[in-house]
Design an enzyme around this catalytic site. Structure first.
Site, mmCIF file in Angstrom:
data_model
loop_
_atom_site.group_PDB
_atom_site.id
_atom_site.type_symbol
_atom_site.label_atom_id
_atom_site.label_comp_id
_atom_site.label_asym_id
_atom_site.label_seq_id
_atom_site.Cartn_x
_atom_site.Cartn_y
_atom_site.Cartn_z
ATOM 1 C CG HIS A 159 -0.342 0.273 2.521
ATOM 2 N ND1 HIS A 159 -0.042 -0.718 3.424
ATOM 3 C CD2 HIS A 159 0.036 1.439 3.111
ATOM 4 C CE1 HIS A 159 0.489 -0.186 4.512
ATOM 5 N NE2 HIS A 159 0.545 1.132 4.346
ATOM 6 C CG ASP A 197 -0.274 -3.880 2.687
ATOM 7 O OD1 ASP A 197 0.196 -3.350 1.666
ATOM 8 O OD2 ASP A 197 -0.611 -3.232 3.699
ATOM 9 C CB SER A 275 3.314 1.003 6.481
ATOM 10 O OG SER A 275 2.208 1.270 7.310
#
Length: 328
Positions: A159, A197, A275
């Site tokens: 993402h 992801d 992330s």
């Protein structure tokens, strides 16, 4: 102790007893009183060999030759210390730090988090993605990643680097990759899977690149120490630590639809920009990829287990395509 002092003072003199107590305390010795009313009162004192050579009571030979001698009316017994242990005390060798090793006793040293972080930190990178609209840079998103191969393979989150256009994945924009040592490269997305992801970015370098080792998430237990590394809120080279809270948190528990996934839940502090960064064990190995946190709570962070990630990477190697993967 009060009774012992009165008894000792009466039998042997307060100054002598003070010497016994002082020597026992200063030498880390063991002082023991047999206060059985049916037997003669005795005092036992255990002192390391290295100190017995330098200690002697007034009117008595040194401790080296005195295993059992009378001290007033209180017989004094000496327990000899293993010479090997005494030699260790003399050497005073410190526990080695910085080499990734663990103390021989199996305990964690004071620098175990710093050592683990230092081991993997050079391979942790910052990915800055520029998104252009009509020739103008409109958004610069940040995420983290880890170099897992010397050929420039970087493990990160999907993402952070790709958008979906139907079944086709497209790169969000130019990817600038910055290493801890300040070197910068332009990265290219070579594989991605929005369902898990996970994405792979490649950089090319003429000089050697640092790499991180993949560990095993199956060995983790609730309560194990872990470290989160990355670039939260554009703050590069940030390290936070915590423990594993749950090793198999289901996506359904988090209200996530789609494919069923399991996550590692930790209480490491992570924020926007973390992330894609690594979750690391105390051996400096990657055990997860940090993905998300619960915004309305503290200490609820989630990572993809590295065992699952390894399977996805193998799938990438076999398929080689850059579409939304239906693999589960």
């Amino acid at each position: 102790m009060d009774h012992f002092l009165r008894k000792a003072s009466f039998s042997s003199g307060s100054k002598s007893i003070v010497r016994i107590i002082a020597i026992g305390a200063a030498s880390a010795g063991l002082l023991y009183l047999n206060n059985n009313p049916d037997s003669k009162a005795t005092v036992k004192l255990s002192i390391p060999t290295i100190l017995r050579e330098h200690l002697a009571f007034q009117g008595h030979p040194s401790f080296v030759s005195s295993d059992h001698w009378q001290f007033g009316k209180l017989p004094l017994f000496l327990s000899r210390v293993d010479p090997a242990l005494a030699g260790d005390v003399t050497k005073g060798a410190p526990v080695a730090v910085g080499d990734g090793g663990k103390p021989s006793c199996g305990c964690l040293g004071r620098d175990f988090i710093a050592n683990a972080a230092a081991k993997i930190a050079p391979a942790v990178v910052n990915l800055s993605v520029q998104q252009d609209l009509y020739g103008f840079t409109t958004v610069r998103s940040m995420c983290s990643g880890t170099i897992i191969d010397a050929d420039g393979t970087i493990l990160t989150c999907a993402h952070g680097v790709v958008d979906s256009q139907g079944r086709q994945l497209t790169t969000k924009g130019k990817i600038d990759v910055t290493l801890q040592d300040g070197r910068t490269f332009e990265g290219t997305v070579v594989n991605s899977d929005l369902h898990s992801d996970i994405a792979i970015v490649k950089i090319k370098s003429k000089t050697p690149l640092p790499t991180a080792k993949l560990g095993s998430s199956s060995k983790l237990r609730p309560g194990d120490w872990v470290i989160a590394m990355g670039t939260p809120l554009s703050l590069q080279n940030t390290v936070t630590a915590g423990i594993v809270s749950c090793v198999d948190r289901k996506s359904s528990d988090l209200g996530l639809g789609g494919m069923r996934r399991e996550y590692l839940q930790t209480d490491c502090a992570i924020n926007a920009g973390n992330s894609g960064g690594p979750l690391v064990n105390i051996d400096g190995e990657i055990v997860g990829v940090n993905i998300m946190k619960v915004a309305a709570a503290d200490g609820l962070s989630f990572s993809i287990p590295i065992d699952s990630v390894s399977k996805i990477i193998e799938h990438f190697k076999k398929s080689g395509y850059n579409y939304i993967s239906l693999w589960n």
